[in-house]
Scaffold this active site. Structure first.
Site, short mmCIF file in Angstrom:
data_model
loop_
_atom_site.label_atom_id
_atom_site.label_comp_id
_atom_site.label_asym_id
_atom_site.label_seq_id
_atom_site.Cartn_x
_atom_site.Cartn_y
_atom_site.Cartn_z
N LYS A 195 -5.19 -19.15 36.88
CA LYS A 195 -4.01 -19.86 36.38
C LYS A 195 -3.74 -19.49 34.93
O LYS A 195 -2.60 -19.24 34.54
CB LYS A 195 -4.22 -21.38 36.53
N GLU B 12 -10.32 -20.31 39.99
CA GLU B 12 -8.90 -20.67 40.10
C GLU B 12 -8.35 -21.08 38.73
O GLU B 12 -7.25 -20.68 38.36
CB GLU B 12 -8.71 -21.78 41.12
N ASN C 141 13.74 -4.66 50.65
CA ASN C 141 12.49 -5.26 50.20
C ASN C 141 11.37 -4.52 50.93
O ASN C 141 11.41 -4.36 52.14
CB ASN C 141 12.45 -6.76 50.57
N GLY C 142 10.39 -4.01 50.19
CA GLY C 142 9.27 -3.31 50.82
C GLY C 142 9.11 -1.92 50.23
O GLY C 142 9.57 -1.63 49.13
N GLU D 268 -2.50 -15.75 34.62
CA GLU D 268 -1.15 -15.43 35.11
C GLU D 268 -0.08 -16.21 34.35
O GLU D 268 1.07 -15.80 34.33
CB GLU D 268 -1.03 -15.65 36.61
N TRP E 94 11.58 -6.75 42.52
CA TRP E 94 10.26 -6.61 41.92
C TRP E 94 9.94 -5.13 42.09
O TRP E 94 9.74 -4.65 43.21
CB TRP E 94 9.22 -7.48 42.61
N HIS F 202 -27.34 -14.20 33.16
CA HIS F 202 -27.56 -12.81 33.62
C HIS F 202 -26.56 -11.85 32.99
O HIS F 202 -26.17 -10.86 33.61
CB HIS F 202 -27.48 -12.77 35.15
N CYS G 129 10.84 -8.64 46.84
CA CYS G 129 12.20 -8.82 46.33
C CYS G 129 12.87 -9.95 47.10
O CYS G 129 12.42 -10.38 48.14
CB CYS G 129 13.00 -7.54 46.53
N LYS H 137 6.19 -14.00 43.65
CA LYS H 137 5.63 -15.14 44.38
C LYS H 137 4.86 -14.69 45.61
O LYS H 137 3.84 -15.27 45.96
CB LYS H 137 6.75 -16.09 44.82
N ARG I 198 10.90 -14.46 43.75
CA ARG I 198 10.33 -13.36 44.54
C ARG I 198 10.33 -12.05 43.76
O ARG I 198 9.75 -11.07 44.18
CB ARG I 198 11.10 -13.18 45.85
C1 AGP Z 1 -1.49 -17.62 42.70
O1 AGP Z 1 -1.16 -18.41 41.57
C2 AGP Z 1 -0.80 -16.27 42.67
N1 AGP Z 1 0.59 -16.40 42.58
C3 AGP Z 1 -1.30 -15.34 43.75
O2 AGP Z 1 -2.67 -15.13 43.49
C4 AGP Z 1 -1.17 -15.82 45.21
O3 AGP Z 1 -2.05 -16.89 45.46
C5 AGP Z 1 -1.56 -14.65 46.13
O4 AGP Z 1 -0.65 -13.59 45.88
C6 AGP Z 1 -1.54 -15.00 47.61
O5 AGP Z 1 -0.25 -15.37 48.00
P1 AGP Z 1 -0.05 -16.07 49.45
O6 AGP Z 1 -0.83 -17.36 49.40
O7 AGP Z 1 1.42 -16.27 49.57
O8 AGP Z 1 -0.61 -15.12 50.47
#
Ligand code: AGP
Length: 616
Positions: free
Chosen positions: A489, A485, A101-102, A492, A75, A508, A2, A611, A27
């Protein structure tokens, strides 16, 4: 995770808080809320959905003028994204407001205790218990909000950043942190609290990072920090190195587009000052001695998501240059699999935010096992570098879009610098060999620029493919983590099925997924590199084409062999095998961003994501 903001000073608190929340909406954006204290009254407004919903509410039901306030973007963890579950949460007497937050792991027993004492709770959240506990404790500590916070924090377990205000204590904001970020902004006649410096950097760049189990009492002209037992605490003051404009979109449609185009500068900034004119690396900032590096017999990378993919890329270079075995582990799995880690293990924790709980808990485990931990991080003063033995910061600048782009490239560059430095210290590479790699690295920003000049065809391809149900990605060697990767992308951002494979693995099983028209994005290694890799991936491309796939081939200029099997050809500049991820990834980022745009989705704040995930 959050976003949290607190303010006390001379300005209108609501404007400061809402502006801060806007800069931290990445966040978490399931709900938003604010609280202000005015004339011994506490007023709150909160609303499910994005910050804009709260602003609409504030327009129709305004808050009174006030110079002290707190705000929160959520969040959701405990309790769905509803108005009732939105923060701030308020005590029954209407005098205490808390944002959090947490996760408070013992909230269930605390809820039961409060209910047994006749308290009526109005939300499903863990946070609400703190508001009621503070209200109950305050009369026993002389209405000292900081002391009440210390008493309550000693009863909590889990990860939490808490910020509270009280209607009868109109000039104090109190915060507390355990395993979750909280930073102080030090102003002139005003002070700030936030999860991230982005919230207050427009007002002050003077910051103070708070440590584990600390409580901070903020007044407009004083900041008092103690531990949970009330003892004065050591804090670390620092100056934020970037300004508010860096956190703005700078004319781009989305933060993600801005951050994709910032990659050449992010890479060059991460290289800057770390290699001398003779190509020797200087990484004293890491605070790892040469003996430390000579004594390691294994490297273990721990990370999540995109950072994990950067670790997978790093593995190839690190083993090739240093001959030190390197394992790459998902942080969320690492500490539960009883890993073999000891004092000769160098654990590298890669994290853009420096707050990812899975990575933080994994590094704590590694340190308990006696390993040295090096953090590779993009956020100054965040928890992961603070709890590591050493840190090498990436200099990507603030990355606001939830989908990570420039952080990924700079994480690769930073791990390459570490690998070259280890090779230099241990003598695995001669100086001229290291110089050659450094020269190639210094050429990469310009090569990334060249890729960014040819994004129109990739965007057009995304538009053409926007209704497909699935996209597969294949690669070999460092192209395999690039395939992973690229798939992440697309998942998400475009909310579609996408999967990355080691190209050799297709036969396989996964090749059964192919049928007419399925797009397969193929990352082709340089033909001038390990030629067998090139030959094999070209065979794999032919295999998928033979089964009806629509091949989108990412191949370097002049590679006419791979080009002949491309339904769509995306050219990238020639680069050394180990550095190719720095250019091959960029079209995949652009493709995913364009796909999300074509589908009308929110590029910077995709659904269900945050994030930085500060819960396990
Ligand atoms: C990447 O596009 C994502 N938002 C997510 O996988 C991110 O890389 C992951 O949560 C790790 O975050 P960090 O690098 O802040 O630890």
């Amino acid at each position: 995770m959050c976003g949290i903001v607190g303010y006390v000073g001379e300005k209108q608190a609501l404007q400061v808080v809402v502006d801060g929340l806007r800069r931290m909406e990445y966040r978490g954006y399931d709900s938003a809320g604010v609280a202000v204290v005015c004339d011994d009254e506490l007023e709150t407004r909160k609303k499910a959905g994005k910050l804009a919903n709260l602003e609409t509410l504030l327009g129709s039901d305004p808050l009174p003028q006030s110079t002290i306030g707190i705000g929160h973007t959520r969040w959701a963890t405990h309790g769905g994204p509803t108005d009732a579950n939105a923060h701030p949460h308020v005590s029954e007497d209407g005098k205490v407001a808390v944002i959090h937050n947490g996760i408070i792991e013992n909230f269930a027993e605390l809820r039961s205790e409060l209910t047994a004492n006749g308290v009526t709770l109005s939300s499903e959240t863990d946070t609400e218990v703190v508001a009621h506990l503070l209200a109950a404790v305050l009369p026993t500590v002389g209405m000292d909000l900081a002391e009440a916070m210390r008493v309550v924090c000693r009863r909590l377990s889990g990860a939490f950043t808490l910020v509270a205000v009280h209607s009868d204590i109109p000039d104090v904001v109190v915060g507390a942190r355990r395993n979750s970020p909280l930073v102080v902004g030090r102003g002139d006649g005003e002070n700030f609290l936030a999860s991230d410096v982005a919230a207050f950097v427009a007002h002050t760049r003077q910051a103070t990072e708070l440590g584990q189990d600390q409580v901070v009492e903020l007044r407009r002209d004083s900041i008092t920090v103690t531990d949970f037992d009330g003892r004065p605490a050591e804090v670390n003051d620092y100056e934020v190195t970037w300004d508010a404009s860096a956190a703005e979109k700078g004319g781009y449609e989305t933060f993600m587009a801005k951050e994709i185009y910032e990659q050449p500068k992010a890479v060059s900034d991460t290289l800057l000052g770390r290699v001398d004119a003779n190509g020797r690396l200087h990484l004293d900032e890491m605070r790892l001695t040469e003996n430390d590096l000579r004594s390691i017999d294994k490297v273990v990378v721990i990370a999540c998501g995109t950072a994990y993919h950067a670790g997978l890329v790093a593995k190839y270079a690190l083993e090739h240059w240093t001959r030190v075995p390197c394992e790459v582990e998902l942080a969320s799995e690492f500490r539960y699999r009883d890993p073999v880690v000891g004092h000769r293990t160098l654990v590298v924790a890669i994290s853009q935010s420096g707050e990812t709980m899975d990575t933080l808990m994994a590094l704590r485990y590694a340190r308990e096992q006696g390993a040295k931990v090096l953090a590779i991080c993009n956020t100054q003063g965040s928890t992961i570098p603070r709890e590591s033995d050493a840190v090498l910061y990436t200099h990507a600048g603030p990355e606001v879009a939830v989908a990570s782009t420039k952080a990924f490239l700079t994480q690769i560059v930073a791990t390459y610098l570490v690998a070259l430095y280890v090779a230099q210290v241990r003598g695995n590479k001669f100086g001229d060999e290291i110089q050659a790699v450094v020269r190639d690295l210094n050429d990469m920003p310009q090569k990334i620029d060249l890729v960014l000049d040819t994004t129109e065809e990739v965007k057009a391809l995304a538009q053409e493919l926007k209704d497909v149900k699935s996209v597969l990605f294949i690669g070999r060697h460092v192209g395999y983590p690039v395939a992973l990767e690229g798939a992440l992308k697309l998942k998400e951002l475009a909310y579609m099925h996408a999967e990355g494979f080691a190209a050799g693995e297709l036969k396989h099983g996964p090749i059964a997924l192919l049928e007419d028209g399925v797009p397969v994005i193929c990352i082709v290694p340089p033909p001038s590199g390990r030629s067998i890799l090139h030959e094999k991936i070209v065979s794999n491309i032919q295999e998928v084409r033979a089964r009806g796939a629509r091949t989108i081939v990412i191949a370097e200029e002049g590679d006419d062999v791979a080009a002949q099997y491309a339904d769509h050809l995306v050219r990238i500049p020639a680069a050394p095998t180990l550095l190719q991820p720095l250019v091959a990834t960029v079209p995949l980022q652009v493709f995913a961003e364009a796909m999300a745009t074509a589908k009308g989705l929110d590029v910077d704040q995709p659904r269900n994501l945050a994030k930085s995930v500060t819960v396990e």
